[in-house]
Design a protein around this motif. Structure first.
Motif, PDB file in Angstrom:
ATOM      1  N   GLY A  78       5.111 -10.039  -0.841  1.00  0.00           N
ATOM      2  CA  GLY A  78       4.355  -8.790  -1.032  1.00  0.00           C
ATOM      3  C   GLY A  78       3.536  -8.396   0.181  1.00  0.00           C
ATOM      4  O   GLY A  78       2.815  -7.401   0.162  1.00  0.00           O
ATOM      5  N   ALA A  79       3.632  -9.168   1.271  1.00  0.00           N
ATOM      6  CA  ALA A  79       2.851  -8.827   2.471  1.00  0.00           C
ATOM      7  C   ALA A  79       3.592  -7.778   3.292  1.00  0.00           C
ATOM      8  O   ALA A  79       4.821  -7.723   3.272  1.00  0.00           O
ATOM      9  N   GLU A  80       2.821  -6.969   4.018  1.00  0.00           N
ATOM     10  CA  GLU A  80       3.438  -5.894   4.800  1.00  0.00           C
ATOM     11  C   GLU A  80       4.130  -6.437   6.040  1.00  0.00           C
ATOM     12  O   GLU A  80       3.635  -7.345   6.699  1.00  0.00           O
ATOM     13  N   VAL A  81       5.321  -5.870   6.319  1.00  0.00           N
ATOM     14  CA  VAL A  81       6.071  -6.273   7.504  1.00  0.00           C
ATOM     15  C   VAL A  81       5.797  -5.236   8.591  1.00  0.00           C
ATOM     16  O   VAL A  81       5.733  -4.045   8.304  1.00  0.00           O
ATOM     17  N   ALA A  82       5.666  -5.702   9.820  1.00  0.00           N
ATOM     18  CA  ALA A  82       5.322  -4.764  10.903  1.00  0.00           C
ATOM     19  C   ALA A  82       6.533  -3.956  11.340  1.00  0.00           C
ATOM     20  O   ALA A  82       7.190  -4.300  12.306  1.00  0.00           O
ATOM     21  N   ALA A  83       6.854  -2.902  10.601  1.00  0.00           N
ATOM     22  CA  ALA A  83       7.981  -2.071  11.044  1.00  0.00           C
ATOM     23  C   ALA A  83       7.620  -0.594  11.028  1.00  0.00           C
ATOM     24  O   ALA A  83       8.485   0.255  11.134  1.00  0.00           O
ATOM     25  N   ASP A 101      -3.991   4.835  11.028  1.00  0.00           N
ATOM     26  CA  ASP A 101      -3.918   3.398  11.272  1.00  0.00           C
ATOM     27  C   ASP A 101      -4.580   2.623  10.128  1.00  0.00           C
ATOM     28  O   ASP A 101      -5.723   2.902   9.760  1.00  0.00           O
ATOM     29  N   GLU A 102      -3.849   1.657   9.579  1.00  0.00           N
ATOM     30  CA  GLU A 102      -4.325   0.899   8.424  1.00  0.00           C
ATOM     31  C   GLU A 102      -5.663   0.207   8.715  1.00  0.00           C
ATOM     32  O   GLU A 102      -6.562   0.202   7.887  1.00  0.00           O
ATOM     33  N   LYS A 103      -5.800  -0.324   9.934  1.00  0.00           N
ATOM     34  CA  LYS A 103      -7.007  -1.118  10.226  1.00  0.00           C
ATOM     35  C   LYS A 103      -8.186  -0.242  10.658  1.00  0.00           C
ATOM     36  O   LYS A 103      -9.294  -0.422  10.182  1.00  0.00           O
ATOM     37  N   THR A 104      -7.935   0.722  11.537  1.00  0.00           N
ATOM     38  CA  THR A 104      -9.059   1.487  12.114  1.00  0.00           C
ATOM     39  C   THR A 104      -9.293   2.825  11.419  1.00  0.00           C
ATOM     40  O   THR A 104     -10.338   3.449  11.581  1.00  0.00           O
ATOM     41  N   GLY A 105      -8.274   3.317  10.665  1.00  0.00           N
ATOM     42  CA  GLY A 105      -8.396   4.634  10.036  1.00  0.00           C
ATOM     43  C   GLY A 105      -8.162   5.780  11.024  1.00  0.00           C
ATOM     44  O   GLY A 105      -8.220   6.951  10.673  1.00  0.00           O
ATOM     45  N   GLN A 106      -7.908   5.441  12.299  1.00  0.00           N
ATOM     46  CA  GLN A 106      -7.689   6.473  13.325  1.00  0.00           C
ATOM     47  C   GLN A 106      -6.333   7.162  13.138  1.00  0.00           C
ATOM     48  O   GLN A 106      -5.398   6.558  12.628  1.00  0.00           O
ATOM     49  N   GLU A 107      -6.279   8.406  13.604  1.00  0.00           N
ATOM     50  CA  GLU A 107      -4.993   9.112  13.577  1.00  0.00           C
ATOM     51  C   GLU A 107      -4.012   8.383  14.493  1.00  0.00           C
ATOM     52  O   GLU A 107      -4.354   8.030  15.623  1.00  0.00           O
ATOM     53  N   THR A 108      -2.796   8.170  14.005  1.00  0.00           N
ATOM     54  CA  THR A 108      -1.813   7.444  14.827  1.00  0.00           C
ATOM     55  C   THR A 108      -1.192   8.366  15.863  1.00  0.00           C
ATOM     56  O   THR A 108      -1.239   9.593  15.741  1.00  0.00           O
ATOM     57  N   ILE A 109      -0.520   7.751  16.813  1.00  0.00           N
ATOM     58  CA  ILE A 109       0.170   8.538  17.835  1.00  0.00           C
ATOM     59  C   ILE A 109       1.321   9.324  17.195  1.00  0.00           C
ATOM     60  O   ILE A 109       1.649  10.429  17.627  1.00  0.00           O
ATOM     61  N   GLY A 156       4.476   0.388  12.656  1.00  0.00           N
ATOM     62  CA  GLY A 156       3.356   0.619  13.566  1.00  0.00           C
ATOM     63  C   GLY A 156       2.028   0.489  12.830  1.00  0.00           C
ATOM     64  O   GLY A 156       0.999   0.940  13.310  1.00  0.00           O
ATOM     65  N   GLY A 157       2.051  -0.151  11.641  1.00  0.00           N
ATOM     66  CA  GLY A 157       0.804  -0.475  10.931  1.00  0.00           C
ATOM     67  C   GLY A 157       0.077   0.713  10.336  1.00  0.00           C
ATOM     68  O   GLY A 157      -1.150   0.796  10.386  1.00  0.00           O
ATOM     69  N   THR A 158       0.819   1.655   9.732  1.00  0.00           N
ATOM     70  CA  THR A 158       0.149   2.798   9.105  1.00  0.00           C
ATOM     71  C   THR A 158      -0.315   2.435   7.694  1.00  0.00           C
ATOM     72  O   THR A 158       0.036   1.386   7.156  1.00  0.00           O
ATOM     73  N   ASN A 159      -1.054   3.364   7.099  1.00  0.00           N
ATOM     74  CA  ASN A 159      -1.623   3.126   5.761  1.00  0.00           C
ATOM     75  C   ASN A 159      -0.650   3.557   4.652  1.00  0.00           C
ATOM     76  O   ASN A 159      -1.074   4.070   3.633  1.00  0.00           O
TER      77      ASN A 159
END
Ligand code: HEM
Length: 319
Positions: free
Chosen positions: A272-277, A191-199, A279-282
């Motif tokens: 140049g901004a990220e589009v939410a497609a 996850d880009e924001k939390t650094g947690q492993e994604t589902i 699930g917000g990964t890094n």
């Protein structure tokens, strides 16, 4: 058609068949009767065309979603071809150099084709459609391609697939189970924001982790690199070295950059901004080869070449 029952070629063939059937206690006459009754093979049955064409089930009504599905399926079929070549190489303890070379060259043709055809993704779908249908596919991702990981595991020592910072702290005794969670891809799809492993990653590990660990163990002494070390030096040695370098470059730079270009095209807007497609990964930090620096055959590259990993492709295609 030759109607002469005395045709010596046909008689010789029948003789061979009789011998073959006798070895397993089968009756040639009954089998010939079966052959007479059997239908002719048809192309569409042989390649299971109807099944193949029924394997696309879009989750939305956007027509371009079919391109996305079919191109992933095409890629997976090429991955299967690559694995098939690898299985043939690793099935032999010490393959002939000509055989090894030819199989690596085949693999290179497949990977080059994949890298060159990625424009189908980069140029071939409407951005607006992509951004809508992609949302319906979350949390699935090509990141979950098991065959891609199997190819990596069969290509090199598992050590080379570990996170770079972890490689330096590794003790020689560590088992594959112990180091598996330090594989470079565990850093991906976090996850880009939390650094947690994604589902996305959790699902993937749940389904495949054991299989990957077993494959890595099985291939510890007979992956492509280990097999290369066993091929006796001869007139093919330089060509093999070149082919392995080419493979490293094709899969770890060219395919990855072609793939990265598609992510930039669809997942970044004009500003140049990220589009939410996704699930917000890094992905922006994870996918570029110059950050990832996955190299299957580090001993075949100079320190200078490794420090500029990915740069020659950018020079060739961008500058
Ligand atoms: C428009 C097309 C594509 C886009 C925008 C895209 C985007 C992404 C993104 C953002 C990631 C990082 C993980 C995540 O956030 O989900 C990823 C990973 C990945 N994708 Fe794609 N992808 C595309 C097409 C494909 C295709 C056709 C394949 C073929 C199987 C594929 C295979 C992979 C693989 C293997 C990874 C993991 C790469 C690694 O670990 O280095 N992708 N993709």
């Amino acid at each position: 058609m030759d109607k002469n029952p005395q045709n010596p070629v046909i008689l010789a063939k029948l003789q061979e068949l009789e011998e073959k059937y006798a070895l397993t206690g089968q009756d040639l006459l009954s089998s010939l009767e079966g052959l007479k009754q059997a239908n002719y093979l048809k192309y569409w049955d042989y390649i299971h065309l109807d099944t193949l064409l029924s394997l696309q089930t879009p989750r939305t009504d956007f027509p371009d979603e079919r391109i996305f599905i079919v191109y992933h399926q095409i890629t997976e079929l090429y991955f299967r071809l690559i694995r098939w070549e690898m299985e043939q190489i690793t099935a032999q303890n010490t393959p002939e150099s000509a055989f090894f070379l030819e199989r690596i060259q085949r693999i290179n043709r497949y990977v080059a084709h994949l890298a060159n055809s990625f424009d189908i993704m980069v140029e071939g779908m409407e951005v607006a459609q992509f951004r809508q249908f992609r949302m319906a596919l979350l949390p699935a991702s090509g990141f979950q391609s098991a065959q891609f990981r199997m190819i990596e595991i069969c290509s090199t020592d598992f050590y080379n697939l570990l996170e770079k910072s972890f490689q330096n702290n590794l003790t020689a005794k560590a088992s594959i189970e112990e180091v598996f969670s330090y594989s470079y891809w565990m850093r991906g799809a976090s996850d880009e924001k939390t650094g947690q492993e994604t589902i996305t990653s959790q699902h993937f590990q749940e389904k495949y982790k054991d299989e990957f660990v077993n494959l890595a163990k099985k291939n510890k002494d007979k992956n492509i690199w280990q097999t290369y070390l066993k091929v006796a030096p001869d007139a093919n040695s330089d060509k093999i070295r070149t082919a392995l370098r080419e493979y490293d470059q094709l899969i770890n730079v060219e395919w990855r950059l072609a793939h990265y270009r598609s992510a930039v095209k669809y997942l970044k807007n004009e500003a140049g901004a990220e589009v939410a497609a996704t699930g917000g990964t890094n992905w922006q930090k994870y996918l570029p080869p110059r950050f990832q620096r996955t190299i299957f055959y580090p001993l075949l590259w100079s320190e200078d070449e490794k420090s500029k990993w990915g740069k020659s492709w950018v020079d060739k295609h961008v500058n």
